[in-house]
Design a protein around this motif. Structure first.
Motif, PDB file in Angstrom:
ATOM      1  N   ARG A   1     -38.509   4.729  26.632  1.00  0.00           N
ATOM      2  CA  ARG A   1     -38.497   4.782  25.402  1.00  0.00           C
ATOM      3  C   ARG A   1     -37.823   3.722  24.394  1.00  0.00           C
ATOM      4  N   HIS A   2     -36.865   3.140  25.008  1.00  0.00           N
ATOM      5  CA  HIS A   2     -35.689   2.199  24.250  1.00  0.00           C
ATOM      6  C   HIS A   2     -35.499   0.964  25.006  1.00  0.00           C
ATOM      7  N   MET A   3     -35.461   0.027  23.972  1.00  0.00           N
ATOM      8  CA  MET A   3     -35.213  -1.402  24.677  1.00  0.00           C
ATOM      9  C   MET A   3     -33.755  -1.580  25.305  1.00  0.00           C
ATOM     10  N   SER A   4     -33.654  -1.972  26.383  1.00  0.00           N
ATOM     11  CA  SER A   4     -32.408  -1.871  27.223  1.00  0.00           C
ATOM     12  C   SER A   4     -32.081  -3.188  27.924  1.00  0.00           C
TER      13      SER A   4
ATOM     14  N   VAL B   1     -43.182  -9.845  22.359  1.00  0.00           N
ATOM     15  CA  VAL B   1     -42.294  -8.880  21.285  1.00  0.00           C
ATOM     16  C   VAL B   1     -40.532  -9.327  21.869  1.00  0.00           C
ATOM     17  N   VAL B   2     -40.271  -9.371  23.196  1.00  0.00           N
ATOM     18  CA  VAL B   2     -39.074  -9.958  23.496  1.00  0.00           C
ATOM     19  C   VAL B   2     -38.653 -11.042  23.148  1.00  0.00           C
ATOM     20  N   LYS B   3     -39.744 -12.204  23.313  1.00  0.00           N
ATOM     21  CA  LYS B   3     -39.607 -13.393  23.367  1.00  0.00           C
ATOM     22  C   LYS B   3     -39.201 -13.720  21.733  1.00  0.00           C
ATOM     23  N   SER B   4     -39.784 -13.023  20.834  1.00  0.00           N
ATOM     24  CA  SER B   4     -39.653 -13.461  19.324  1.00  0.00           C
ATOM     25  C   SER B   4     -38.342 -12.837  18.974  1.00  0.00           C
ATOM     26  N   ARG B   5     -37.328 -12.236  19.739  1.00  0.00           N
ATOM     27  CA  ARG B   5     -36.088 -11.684  18.933  1.00  0.00           C
ATOM     28  C   ARG B   5     -35.116 -12.866  19.002  1.00  0.00           C
ATOM     29  N   PRO B   6     -34.465 -13.005  17.866  1.00  0.00           N
ATOM     30  CA  PRO B   6     -33.560 -14.051  17.555  1.00  0.00           C
ATOM     31  C   PRO B   6     -32.658 -14.416  18.847  1.00  0.00           C
ATOM     32  N   ALA B   7     -32.184 -13.454  19.590  1.00  0.00           N
ATOM     33  CA  ALA B   7     -31.410 -13.672  20.825  1.00  0.00           C
ATOM     34  C   ALA B   7     -32.105 -14.581  21.848  1.00  0.00           C
ATOM     35  N   PHE B   8     -33.419 -14.638  21.827  1.00  0.00           N
ATOM     36  CA  PHE B   8     -34.163 -15.483  22.829  1.00  0.00           C
ATOM     37  C   PHE B   8     -34.381 -17.060  22.335  1.00  0.00           C
ATOM     38  N   ARG B   9     -34.128 -17.239  21.368  1.00  0.00           N
ATOM     39  CA  ARG B   9     -34.294 -18.556  20.740  1.00  0.00           C
ATOM     40  C   ARG B   9     -33.517 -19.610  21.577  1.00  0.00           C
ATOM     41  N   PRO B  10     -31.997 -19.639  21.555  1.00  0.00           N
ATOM     42  CA  PRO B  10     -31.495 -20.663  22.581  1.00  0.00           C
ATOM     43  C   PRO B  10     -32.045 -20.780  23.945  1.00  0.00           C
TER      44      PRO B  10
ATOM     45  N   LEU C   1     -28.868 -13.303  26.470  1.00  0.00           N
ATOM     46  CA  LEU C   1     -29.706 -12.287  25.928  1.00  0.00           C
ATOM     47  C   LEU C   1     -28.739 -11.343  25.285  1.00  0.00           C
ATOM     48  N   ALA C   2     -27.928 -10.725  26.461  1.00  0.00           N
ATOM     49  CA  ALA C   2     -27.120  -9.563  25.909  1.00  0.00           C
ATOM     50  C   ALA C   2     -26.214  -9.834  24.899  1.00  0.00           C
ATOM     51  N   LEU C   3     -25.407 -11.152  24.971  1.00  0.00           N
ATOM     52  CA  LEU C   3     -24.516 -11.290  24.060  1.00  0.00           C
ATOM     53  C   LEU C   3     -25.249 -11.674  22.544  1.00  0.00           C
ATOM     54  N   GLY C   4     -26.296 -12.131  22.722  1.00  0.00           N
ATOM     55  CA  GLY C   4     -27.080 -12.677  21.478  1.00  0.00           C
ATOM     56  C   GLY C   4     -27.547 -11.327  20.814  1.00  0.00           C
ATOM     57  N   GLU C   5     -28.172 -10.464  21.617  1.00  0.00           N
ATOM     58  CA  GLU C   5     -28.563  -8.927  20.989  1.00  0.00           C
ATOM     59  C   GLU C   5     -27.212  -8.570  20.266  1.00  0.00           C
ATOM     60  N   LYS C   6     -26.012  -8.434  20.871  1.00  0.00           N
ATOM     61  CA  LYS C   6     -24.975  -7.737  20.426  1.00  0.00           C
ATOM     62  C   LYS C   6     -24.079  -8.711  19.409  1.00  0.00           C
ATOM     63  N   LYS C   7     -24.914  -9.768  18.989  1.00  0.00           N
ATOM     64  CA  LYS C   7     -24.225 -10.566  18.033  1.00  0.00           C
ATOM     65  C   LYS C   7     -22.923 -10.910  18.285  1.00  0.00           C
TER      66      LYS C   7
ATOM     67  N   ALA D   1     -33.365  -8.181  31.862  1.00  0.00           N
ATOM     68  CA  ALA D   1     -33.261  -8.759  32.865  1.00  0.00           C
ATOM     69  C   ALA D   1     -34.813  -9.331  33.226  1.00  0.00           C
ATOM     70  N   LEU D   2     -35.652  -8.458  32.925  1.00  0.00           N
ATOM     71  CA  LEU D   2     -37.032  -8.883  33.318  1.00  0.00           C
ATOM     72  C   LEU D   2     -37.615 -10.196  32.667  1.00  0.00           C
ATOM     73  N   ALA D   3     -37.148 -10.366  31.187  1.00  0.00           N
ATOM     74  CA  ALA D   3     -37.677 -11.396  30.425  1.00  0.00           C
ATOM     75  C   ALA D   3     -36.708 -12.637  31.120  1.00  0.00           C
ATOM     76  N   SER D   4     -35.490 -12.584  31.303  1.00  0.00           N
ATOM     77  CA  SER D   4     -34.649 -13.567  31.955  1.00  0.00           C
ATOM     78  C   SER D   4     -35.532 -14.273  33.015  1.00  0.00           C
TER      79      SER D   4
END
Lengths: 246, 246
Positions: A181-184, A217-226, A38-44, A189-192
């Motif tokens: 206040r910010h996504m981190s 919200v977290v699940k709908s992020r593109p990084a989550f798709r794989p 997820l971290a690699l995906g978020e950072k593209k 970690a929790l979503a994983s």
């Protein structure tokens, strides 16, 4: 060669400017591995996958990480230098230091400390209190050919999970994101961890209103798709595992 | 008030320039707490001590860190803002970000990753494979009034310790410091853990030549002195615990 490459600096750490080839040694249903995906995906950041059956590690993998723990990220640079990062403490910090266009530690020092505390929670508490019971009985025993789940261990794992979920629910009732206040990284970690528990159909989302909204919200992020496309041989995902609206 | 304070920046993280009052919630013989005491000592940062009996945590302490794990560092700034940092993942990173005059993560990204891997080793492996047996039987049971050590658990802990020590010995045979060319948090993590095991007289230093030489160097640092003065009620330290030349 190496000396002639352009450099940039973050504080006093120096990184080569060229983009490395990244290889992630991971197991699709290991929550710690999922966090780094997820971290690699978020950072593209693109990466090759090297699947590891952590319950029967090869000598090649143990040479990379003698502890046998996942994940391991290897960065190969043009000039032949590799950086090998073992486990998420090293990987997540390195990624925020070297691939800082998208930062996943908050910038406020208190919120940053809170995010690190929560990422550590999964290694020092959740892994032992929940995963070692619930995932071991429902997933690992099957992978390792250890037979049917022990029902009392399963029950103890479910009880522990409920306590953890109530705690996360209380945090998310008061905050936009898990650490503030910010996504981190704490959110990932929790979503994983919850995503693996969700796959084996042990999440009763309707009991946790704030957690459910946050997970949608977290699940709908593109990084989550794989992660939603992962399949565990012999175990079908829960009916809602792949649904963004569940 | 806060807005008028001078600021300095490290990357994009902002810290107040005034020196906070630091309070460390710790237990003198908890290895993770010792690591942070050594880090603060190396960085020459003064702190107040708030001792915590982690096996019977107070409500006040659980409000600071709901996991009940040690240590916790609270920084109080002039303008009334506190930063609370729970457990060493958050504390060590924060200290290297905010008190960067003495850096304890190496600057080279590979060596930095290696130091973080090794600090994590103590939380994910050593704690469970060694401390949970050896220190639990020899120290914790006494603290908790749980009676005499179980001899087979003690034996299993000693066996596990030997494997870990052989691994550290092999690293120190090839390196100046545990994570490579530079002294780092990894050295203080190892020294913290071994110092507690040494107190309860379970270290056979003469079997590990490189480890012993390295420990003599680390032990003679000024930051180490307070640890050598610690006393565990009812348990005398090993004969050589306080000796710099042993």
């Amino acid at each position: 060669m190496a000396a002639s490459l352009p450099k940039r600096t973050t504080g006093c750490i120096r990184f080569d400017m060229n983009t490395p080839l990244r290889t992630l040694y991971h197991f699709a249903f290991d929550p710690h591995s999922r966090l780094v995906r997820l971290a690699l995906g978020e950072k593209k950041l693109a990466f090759e996958e090297a699947p590891v059956k952590y319950w029967e590690p090869t000598d090649e993998f143990l040479r990379l990480n003698v502890s046998g723990l996942l994940p391991v990220l290897v960065e190969s640079y043009d000039h032949g230098r590799n950086i090998t990062l073992c486990e998420n403490r090293a990987i997540l910090e390195h990624l925020d230091e070297s691939a800082a266009e998208v930062r996943l530690w908050p910038t406020d020092p208190q919120e940053r400390g809170e995010a690190r505390r929560l990422v550590g929670w999964f290694e020092r508490k959740f892994d032992y209190e929940v995963n070692a019971l619930l995932l071991h009985e429902k997933m690992e025993k099957r992978l390792m050919g250890m037979g049917a789940p022990n029902l009392s261990a399963l029950r103890a794992g479910r009880d522990a999970l409920r306590d953890h979920l109530l705690y996360f629910e209380s945090l998310l009732e008061a905050r936009n994101w898990l650490s503030g206040r910010h996504m981190s990284y704490a959110d990932f970690a929790l979503a994983s961890h919850l995503s693996v528990i969700d796959y084996v159909d042990e999440m009763n989302w309707d009991r946790y209103k704030h957690l459910k909204t946050w997970y949608m919200v977290v699940k709908s992020r593109p990084a989550f798709r794989p992660l939603l496309a992962d399949t565990l041989p012999g175990v079908a995902p829960s009916a809602h595992y792949r649904e963004l609206d569940f």
